[in-house]
Design a protein around this motif. Structure first.
Motif, mmCIF file in Angstrom:
data_model
loop_
_atom_site.group_PDB
_atom_site.id
_atom_site.type_symbol
_atom_site.label_atom_id
_atom_site.label_comp_id
_atom_site.label_asym_id
_atom_site.label_seq_id
_atom_site.Cartn_x
_atom_site.Cartn_y
_atom_site.Cartn_z
ATOM 1 N N UNK A 147 40.578 49.391 38.327
ATOM 2 C CA UNK A 147 40.866 48.316 39.017
ATOM 3 C C UNK A 147 42.639 48.045 39.346
ATOM 4 N N UNK A 148 43.458 48.801 38.464
ATOM 5 C CA UNK A 148 44.675 48.659 38.844
ATOM 6 C C UNK A 148 45.051 49.776 39.699
ATOM 7 N N UNK A 149 44.148 50.990 39.919
ATOM 8 C CA UNK A 149 44.469 51.961 41.036
ATOM 9 C C UNK A 149 43.961 51.206 42.098
ATOM 10 N N UNK A 150 42.947 50.682 42.177
ATOM 11 C CA UNK A 150 42.575 49.935 43.552
ATOM 12 C C UNK A 150 43.386 48.955 43.956
ATOM 13 N N UNK A 151 43.913 48.206 43.147
ATOM 14 C CA UNK A 151 44.953 47.115 43.630
ATOM 15 C C UNK A 151 46.239 47.760 44.318
ATOM 16 N N UNK A 152 46.474 48.904 43.883
ATOM 17 C CA UNK A 152 47.625 49.758 44.751
ATOM 18 C C UNK A 152 47.232 50.018 45.866
ATOM 19 N N UNK A 153 45.949 50.562 46.233
ATOM 20 C CA UNK A 153 45.679 51.085 47.420
ATOM 21 C C UNK A 153 45.285 49.787 48.340
ATOM 22 N N UNK A 154 44.759 48.876 47.974
ATOM 23 C CA UNK A 154 44.234 47.565 48.766
ATOM 24 C C UNK A 154 45.345 46.989 49.510
ATOM 25 N N UNK A 155 45.129 46.621 50.762
ATOM 26 C CA UNK A 155 45.893 45.781 51.682
ATOM 27 C C UNK A 155 45.535 44.580 52.079
ATOM 28 N N UNK A 156 44.164 44.236 51.952
ATOM 29 C CA UNK A 156 43.741 43.017 52.217
ATOM 30 C C UNK A 156 43.418 41.925 51.080
ATOM 31 N N UNK A 157 42.598 41.113 51.375
ATOM 32 C CA UNK A 157 42.321 40.140 50.294
ATOM 33 C C UNK A 157 41.177 40.578 49.345
ATOM 34 N N UNK A 158 40.611 41.608 49.667
ATOM 35 C CA UNK A 158 39.412 42.182 48.923
ATOM 36 C C UNK A 158 39.477 43.586 48.328
ATOM 37 N N UNK A 159 39.097 43.866 47.128
ATOM 38 C CA UNK A 159 39.035 45.127 46.849
ATOM 39 C C UNK A 159 37.742 45.626 47.449
ATOM 40 N N UNK A 160 38.006 46.695 48.158
ATOM 41 C CA UNK A 160 36.491 47.304 48.738
ATOM 42 C C UNK A 160 36.303 48.673 48.249
ATOM 43 N N UNK A 161 35.132 48.929 48.455
ATOM 44 C CA UNK A 161 34.656 50.342 47.782
ATOM 45 C C UNK A 161 35.130 51.461 48.131
#
Length: 657
Positions: free
Chosen positions: A550-564
Motif C-alpha cells: 500500500x505504501x509503495x502504491x501511494x508513492x506511484x499513484x497520482x489520482x484519487x484511486x489506487x489502481x492495479x
C-alpha cells in the motif's frame, strides 16, 4: 563576641560587634545600625541576647527580614547565617558570650550604613513587648534550653535542605552537617546493601575537621556491627575502648548505628561516632539523629515517587506515538485477541508463534500495554540480529574491561526492563549457551553482568516469539527442551494473512488511512479492481508485506484511486494466475465502476505494465537509472522492455517534452 559583617555595598567588610544585650537595625537615627535605605523601616529588626543565644526579631517591618533568603519573624542565629535587611546583607559570626558588662551607650555604638536612595528619618519608640522574650534561667536549665533550641533550629534547617535535595548524596550532606553542628558528631557514615543483599558497602563518609586531622588512625567500623544494626528496629550503640576496640552495649556510648527501613526491609544504615574525642552520644542526641534518619527516608520516598511519575510520563509519551492497534474481522484473530487480553492479566511467560510479518511484536506490545506492568519499560531484543557474544552482553550487560572494547559498564536489557516486559523476538535462533543463561534467569530471577561477580535481581516478564516450529527444533537438538517448556507457559499462534482473507480489505483500508495522514497524497480510496488483485495475492510477507504494498502504491499513484497498475508486478502476476484458476466472483467485493475506469481494468497485463513503465520513466525525466530503481528492476531489464515495446526512442522524446 558575636558580630555582623557587611557583605554588600561600599562598606563591605565592616564588622559590627554586639557589645550589649541588644542591637537595633533600622532607618531611624536612634538605631544602633542605621540603614539609609528606602526599603528599610524606621525600626526594622533587632538582635537580642537570650540565655547565651542570639535571637533575631523582625519588628513588623514593611519589607521583611530574611535569613538565608527565608523570611522570618524571629529565629535563633547560627554561625554563618546571612541576614538581609533591605539591600544590605550581613553575615553572622558567632563568638563567645555577649559582653554586657562592658557595653557602651547606644549613641557611642551607632553605625551608619549608606544604601541607595537615602531618605529622612523620624524617631520611633521601640516596642517594649520585645523585652518580654527574655527568659530568666541559669545553670543546667540554661544549657538544656540552649541545646533544645539549637536542635530545633537545626531540624528546621535540615527540613529545608532536604526538600531542595534531589539525590541521596545531597541528602546525606545535609544530614551530616546537621549531626556535626547540633550533636558534635565527628564521623558520619552511610552504608548501602550489596546488590545481593548479603553484605553492606560504605557509600558515604563525612568527617569533622578534628577527625580529618587524624584520619589515618581512625578505627574502621566492623561490618558485623552494621549488619547487626540493619536487623534491629531501634538504634544499636556501643563505645570505643582505649585499644580502639568496639564494645557493643557499653556506656557511655560513643558510636551509634541506625537502620533506615522501608516495609520492614533495611535500605540503608547510618552510623555516627566520636572516635577522636570519645565524647558521649547522649540519649537526646540519639533521638535527634533518629529523627534525622526518618526525614531522610521520607525525602527518599518523595524523590522516588517523582522519578516514577517522570518515568511513567515518558512511557506514556512514547506510547502515544506508537500504533499497537490490531485490526481484524477474522474469527480466528478475534479468538487470538481474546486470549491476549486474558494473558495480559496474568504475569506468566508467553510464547508467540507465527510466520514473519504476522504481527508477533504487536501482540507482545498489547500484552504489555494491557498488563499491570504498562507503566514500566517494554524492551525488545532481536535474538537473530546479534552474534552469540554480543547477545549475552545485550541481555545481561557487562562490566568495564570484561572483553576487548568494553570501555565502560553497560546495563543489559534485563536490567533496563526491570518491572516491565522483555520481548525476545526470534528466540529460536538463540545459541545453546545463551539458552542456558536465559533459563537460569527465568528460574531464579537473577543475572550477572559479563565480567562481574555481583548477583542482580530482576523482575521481568518474558514474552518470546519465533517463526520456527520449536517442537521440531527440540527434537533436532537445536533448542533446549527445559527452556521450551519454561517460555511456553501460554502459547499464542498467529495465522498467516492468506488464511484470513476477510482481513485483507480491512487492513488495506486501515493502512491507506494511516499513511495518508503521514504523507501528502491525492489518493482517497482503493479501486475495487485493485482490491480484487490484493485478494488474489498469497502474501508470503503477511501483514507487513501488505502495508509495504500500500505504501509503495501511494508513492506511484497520482489520482484519487489506487489502481492495479500501481501495485508491484509480482502481485499483478499472482493475481492474474489466480484469476485463471478461480474467478474473482468467488470473493464478495464491491461492484466495479463503469465508464473509462472499467475499460482500463479490462486491459491486458502487458498493456498495464507498459503504461506504468512509461509513466515512471517520464516522472524520472527520462533517466533509465532512476526509473529502474523506482520500478525495482535492473537497467538491462528496463532496456529490454523498452525495446520490446518499441518505445526506446519515444521515451526519450516524451521525457524531453
Amino acid at each position: 563576641m558575636p558580630k555582623f559583617v557587611v557583605r554588600t555595598g561600599p562598606q563591605t567588610g565592616t564588622e559590627i560587634e554586639m557589645r550589649g544585650e541588644r542591637l537595633l537595625f533600622g532607618r531611624s537615627e536612634e538605631c544602633d545600625v542605621v540603614l539609609a535605605d528606602p526599603n528599610v523601616s524606621r525600626n526594622h529588626a533587632q538582635v537580642l541576647e537570650l540565655n547565651g543565644m542570639v535571637l533575631l526579631y523582625d519588628l513588623n517591618s514593611s519589607n521583611g527580614t530574611f535569613v538565608n533568603d527565608i523570611p522570618i519573624s524571629r529565629t535563633f542565629l547560627m554561625d554563618g547565617d546571612e541576614i538581609r535587611i533591605g539591600n544590605t546583607v550581613f553575615k553572622f559570626v558567632a563568638g563567645g558570650s555577649v559582653a554586657t558588662s562592658s557595653a557602651a551607650p547606644a549613641a557611642e555604638q551607632t553605625i551608619t550604613i549608606a544604601s541607595p536612595g537615602t531618605v529622612g528619618t523620624e524617631l520611633a519608640a521601640l516596642d517594649n513587648n520585645t523585652r518580654l522574650l527574655r527568659i530568666e534561667a541559669g545553670g543546667a536549665e540554661e544549657s538544656t534550653l540552649k541545646d533544645v533550641y539549637l536542635k530545633l533550629k537545626t531540624l528546621y534547617r535540615i527540613s529545608v535542605e532536604l526538600f531542595q535535595s534531589t539525590t541521596l548524596d545531597e541528602m546525606l550532606d545535609a544530614i551530616a552537617r546537621a549531626a556535626q553542628l547540633a550533636a558534635g558528631i565527628e564521623r558520619f557514615l552511610c552504608y548501602l546493601p550489596d546488590e545481593g543483599a548479603e553484605s553492606w558497602n560504605l557509600h558515604y563518609s563525612h568527617l569533622s575537621t578534628k577527625a580529618k586531622s587524624c584520619q589515618a588512625t581512625l578505627p574502621p567500623i566492623p561490618l558485623s556491627f552494621i549488619a547487626s544494626a540493619a536487623e534491629r528496629e531501634e538504634a544499636l550503640a556501643g563505645r570505643w575502648n582505649h585499644a580502639k576496640e568496639l564494645e557493643i552495649g557499653v556506656e557511655p556510648y560513643t558510636i551509634v548505628a541506625f537502620a533506615v527501613k522501608r516495609n520492614k526491609q533495611p535500605v540503608a544504615v547510618v552510623c555516627v561516632d566520636n572516635p577522636v574525642s570519645a565524647d558521649p552520644v547522649t540519649k537526646d542526641d540519639i533521638d535527634f539523629l533518629a529523627t534525622l534518619t526518618r526525614q531522610l527516608l521520607v525525602r527518599l520516598r518523595q524523590v522516588e515517587q517523582v522519578d516514577a511519575l517522570r518515568q511513567e510520563n515518558l512511557v506514556l509519551r512514547q506510547r502515544s506515538g506508537e500504533d499497537f492497534a490490531i485490526v481484524t474481522q477474522d474469527d480466528c484473530m478475534k479468538a487470538v485477541m481474546d486470549l491476549t487480553m486474558r494473558a495480559a492479566e496474568r504475569d506468566c511467560p508467553v510464547l508467540i508463534l507465527g510466520e514473519t510479518g504476522t504481527g508477533k511484536e504487536l501482540v507482545a506490545r498489547s500484552l504489555h500495554n494491557f498488563s499491570r506492568r504498562r507503566a514500566k519499560p517494554f524492551v525488545a531484543v532481536n535474538c537473530a540480529a546479534l552474534p552469540d557474544t554480543l547477545l549475552e552482553s545485550e541481555l545481561f550487560g557487562h562490566e568495564k574491561g570484561a572483553f576487548t572494547g568494553a570501555l565502560e559498564r553497560r546495563i543489559g536489557k534485563f536490567e533496563l526492563a526491570d518491572g516491565g516486559t522483555l520481548f525476545l523476538d526470534e528466540i529460536g535462533d538463540m545459541s545453546p549457551t545463551a539458552q542456558a543463561k536465559l533459563l537460569r534467569v527465568l528460574q531464579d530471577g537473577e543475572i550477572q553482568r559479563l565480567g562481574g561477580n555481583k548477583i542482580i535481581r530482576v523482575n521481568v516478564r518474558v514474552v518470546a516469539a519465533t517463526n520456527k516450529k520449536l517442537e521440531q527444533e527440540v527434537e533436532k537438538g537445536n533448542f533446549r527442551q527445559d527452556l521450551y517448556y519454561r517460555i511456553r507457559v501460554l502459547e499464542i499462534i498467529l495465522p498467516p494473512l492468506r488464511e484470513r482473507p476477510a482481513d485483507i480489505p480491512v487492513l488495506a483500508k486501515y493502512f491507506l488511512d494511516q499513511l495518508r495522514h503521514r504523507f501528502p497524497t491525492p489518493v482517497r480510496a482503493i479501486h475495487p479492481d485493485t482490491m480484487r488483485v490484493l485478494l488474489g495475492y498469497h502474501y508470503p510477507g503477511n501483514v507487513r508485506e501488505l502495508k509495504n504494498i500500500i505504501e509503495r502504491a501511494l508513492v506511484l499513484a497520482s489520482g484519487e484511486f489506487l489502481l492495479p497498475e500501481h501495485l508491484p508486478r509480482e502481485v499483478l502476476e499472482s493475481a492474474v494466475s489466480a484469476d485463471r484458476q478461480e474467478p474473482y466472483a468467488v470473493h464478495p467485493l464491491p461492484q466495479p465502476l463503469s465508464g473509462p475506469q472499467q475499460e482500463s481494468s479490462l486491459r491486458s497485463l502487458a498493456e498495464v505494465e507498459r503504461e506504468h513503465i512509461m509513466r515512471v520513466l517520464k516522472a524520472c525525466g527520462g533517466s533509465k537509472v532512476q526509473a529502474a530503481t523506482v520500478l525495482g528492476i535492473s537497467r538491462t531489464t528496463l532496456y529490454e522492455k523498452l525495446k520490446e515495446y518499441g518505445e526506446e526512442g519515444k521515451a526519450q522524446h516524451d521525457a524531453n517534452t
